[in-house]
Design a protein around this motif. Structure first.
Motif, PDB file in Angstrom:
ATOM      1  N   GLY A  91       2.648   4.325   3.443  1.00 13.83           N
ATOM      2  CA  GLY A  91       3.394   4.978   2.339  1.00 13.83           C
ATOM      3  C   GLY A  91       2.528   5.930   1.989  1.00 13.83           C
ATOM      4  N   ASP A  95       4.183   9.770   1.368  1.00 17.48           N
ATOM      5  CA  ASP A  95       4.445  10.231   0.220  1.00 17.48           C
ATOM      6  C   ASP A  95       3.257  11.652  -0.112  1.00 17.48           C
ATOM      7  OD1 ASP A  95       5.705   8.133  -0.539  1.00 17.48           O
ATOM      8  OD2 ASP A  95       4.477   7.442  -2.200  1.00 17.48           O
ATOM      9  N   THR A 123       6.783   0.346   2.833  1.00 17.36           N
ATOM     10  CA  THR A 123       7.221   1.165   1.535  1.00 17.36           C
ATOM     11  C   THR A 123       8.751   1.693   1.612  1.00 17.36           C
ATOM     12  OG1 THR A 123       6.674   3.165   2.752  1.00 17.36           O
ATOM     13  CG2 THR A 123       4.796   2.001   1.733  1.00 17.36           C
ATOM     14  N   SER A 125       9.559   4.391   2.450  1.00 17.75           N
ATOM     15  CA  SER A 125       9.380   5.746   2.124  1.00 17.75           C
ATOM     16  C   SER A 125       9.943   6.632   2.908  1.00 17.75           C
ATOM     17  CB  SER A 125       7.860   6.107   2.054  1.00 17.75           C
ATOM     18  OG  SER A 125       7.827   7.428   1.306  1.00 17.75           O
ATOM     19  N   THR A 172       2.300  -5.435   2.856  1.00 14.79           N
ATOM     20  CA  THR A 172       3.434  -4.482   2.936  1.00 14.79           C
ATOM     21  C   THR A 172       4.784  -5.361   2.894  1.00 14.79           C
ATOM     22  OG1 THR A 172       3.055  -4.372   5.193  1.00 14.79           O
ATOM     23  CG2 THR A 172       2.357  -2.675   3.823  1.00 14.79           C
ATOM     24  N   ASP A 175       5.661  -6.265  -0.373  1.00 18.66           N
ATOM     25  CA  ASP A 175       6.408  -5.047  -0.795  1.00 18.66           C
ATOM     26  C   ASP A 175       7.992  -4.697  -0.596  1.00 18.66           C
ATOM     27  OD1 ASP A 175       6.103  -2.875  -2.491  1.00 18.66           O
ATOM     28  OD2 ASP A 175       5.450  -1.471  -0.653  1.00 18.66           O
ATOM     29  N   HIS A 258      -0.949  -1.511  -3.369  1.00 20.85           N
ATOM     30  CA  HIS A 258       0.317  -1.651  -4.216  1.00 20.85           C
ATOM     31  C   HIS A 258       1.046  -2.722  -3.864  1.00 20.85           C
ATOM     32  CE1 HIS A 258       4.110  -0.150  -5.807  1.00 20.85           C
ATOM     33  NE2 HIS A 258       4.899  -0.197  -4.616  1.00 20.85           N
TER      34      HIS A 258
END
Length: 369
Positions: A91, A95, A123, A125, A172, A175, A258
């Motif tokens: 991510g 990002d 993520t 993303s 992850t 997540d 995260h």
């Protein structure tokens, strides 16, 4: 409900990287971290790019990408007159690439084609229009959003996730589950986002521990890669909430990954939100949909959802508190007020159905210590 923008072309499963062979005579900037830049994964990508292209690599991405990193990559983008940006990695790399695109719009009117190639299943993303960037001066994470940052092409090739370390699979994977759960109770949720969140959750229940346990279980790797993408699409439409708002700021202040932050918070946030009857019903229905309970009573169903999360974290050897992440009581006391204040300002709060006060955020932070 947010409008559904079908901008991103998604190529998945084995040999998805071959899609890169279609690109010719372009100037390509690959944004990644130093580990991936020196790995066999980079060789796989470079071998898939036609020799007629000029490839430039920026490999200084760090966890929690900062404004400084974005500035360095942006300078390279401008200097090399780049046509295509590839965000390649976890991510943070994707990002970072999004951050370059976001700020490039401020200094140039040139359109850039954006490819996201994730190397983790977490993520989402690669299918979202948001990016989380850290301001190192203030130690605050900012969530940026722009449709310009929505990738034109997402390549989900399972050859890139076959040998992930167990710790990353766990973090992850949790997540993914957090994305799906928050999207299911998000302010802008709809039947469409619900379907994606439900399927993502089903796949996590079935495949996350299998992926964690067995590096050679290719089916589980493929399904978790798809789960991550679907959860990303779900929260792109529905939004996130309290869990991510607090996790962003804990991560910024205490330097905790995260996904792990999200996992530590998840059952406490579910408990807080479930004080509202309508939200408790949503969580209970989600628990039934993803197959972790058959309980008809909503309270029992939510309790079973939390038990499932706790057991999943335990069997993947995940820390269950901030103290287990080596955060001292002194550090917590030093940062708690700022974390709570920043979390309340986090953009994810805008799509939380439930409101929360600074004092209530502090109570959650104390609870997870």
């Amino acid at each position: 409900m947010k409008d559904l923008i079908n901008k991103t072309e998604i190529v998945f499963q084995g040999k998805a990287l071959s899609k890169l062979k279609e690109i010719e005579e372009k100037r390509i900037l690959i944004i990644t971290d130093s580990f991936i830049a020196k790995s066999v994964l980079m060789n796989k990508v470079l071998r898939s790019i036609n020799a007629s292209n000029k490839v430039v690599i920026y490999d200084k991405v760090l966890p929690d990408p900062s404004l400084e990193i974005i500035g360095q990559a942006l300078s390279l983008y401008i200097k090399e007159d780049i046509d295509i940006i590839i965000g390649f990695g976890g991510g943070s790399s994707i990002d970072s690439a999004k951050g370059v695109i976001y700020f490039a719009k401020e200094v140039t009117n040139k359109d850039v084609y954006f490819i996201a190639i994730p190397t983790t299943s977490g993520t989402g993303s690669e299918v979202t229009s948001v990016s989380v960037i850290k301001d190192n001066d203030t130690q605050v994470k900012h969530l940026l959003q722009s449709y310009d940052m929505l990738p034109d092409l997402a390549i989900l090739d399972t050859c890139l996730v076959k040998e992930l370390p167990k710790k990353i699979i766990a973090n992850t994977g949790i997540d993914v589950l957090t994305h799906a759960i928050e999207a299911y109770v998000g302010k802008n949720r709809s039947s469409y986002s619900d379907a994606l969140a439900e399927k993502a959750g089903e796949l996590v229940v079935k495949y996350l521990y299998r992926s964690y346990r067995n590096m050679n279980d290719i089916e589980s790797k493929e399904e978790m890669h798809l789960a991550s993408m679907m959860a990303g699409m779900a929260f792109e439409m529905a939004g996130l909430g309290i869990n991510h708002a607090i996790a962003h700021q804990i991560g910024a202040k205490l330097r905790i990954p995260h996904g792990l932050c999200n996992g530590i918070l998840l059952t406490s946030v579910i408990g807080f939100n479930s004080k509202v009857e309508a939200m408790k019903k949503r969580y209970a229905n989600y628990a039934r949909k993803i197959g972790v309970t058959t309980a008809k009573d909503d309270t029992e169903a939510v309790n079973n959802l939390n038990k499932f999360i706790e057991v999943l974290q335990a069997i993947m050897d995940m820390p269950k508190s901030l103290s287990e992440c080596n955060v001292s009581r002194e550090k917590l006391l030093e940062t708690k007020n700022q974390i709570a204040e920043n979390a309340l300002k986090d953009n994810c709060m805008k799509t939380s159905v439930n409101s929360i006060s600074i004092d209530e955020i502090k109570e959650i932070i104390e609870k997870i210590y």
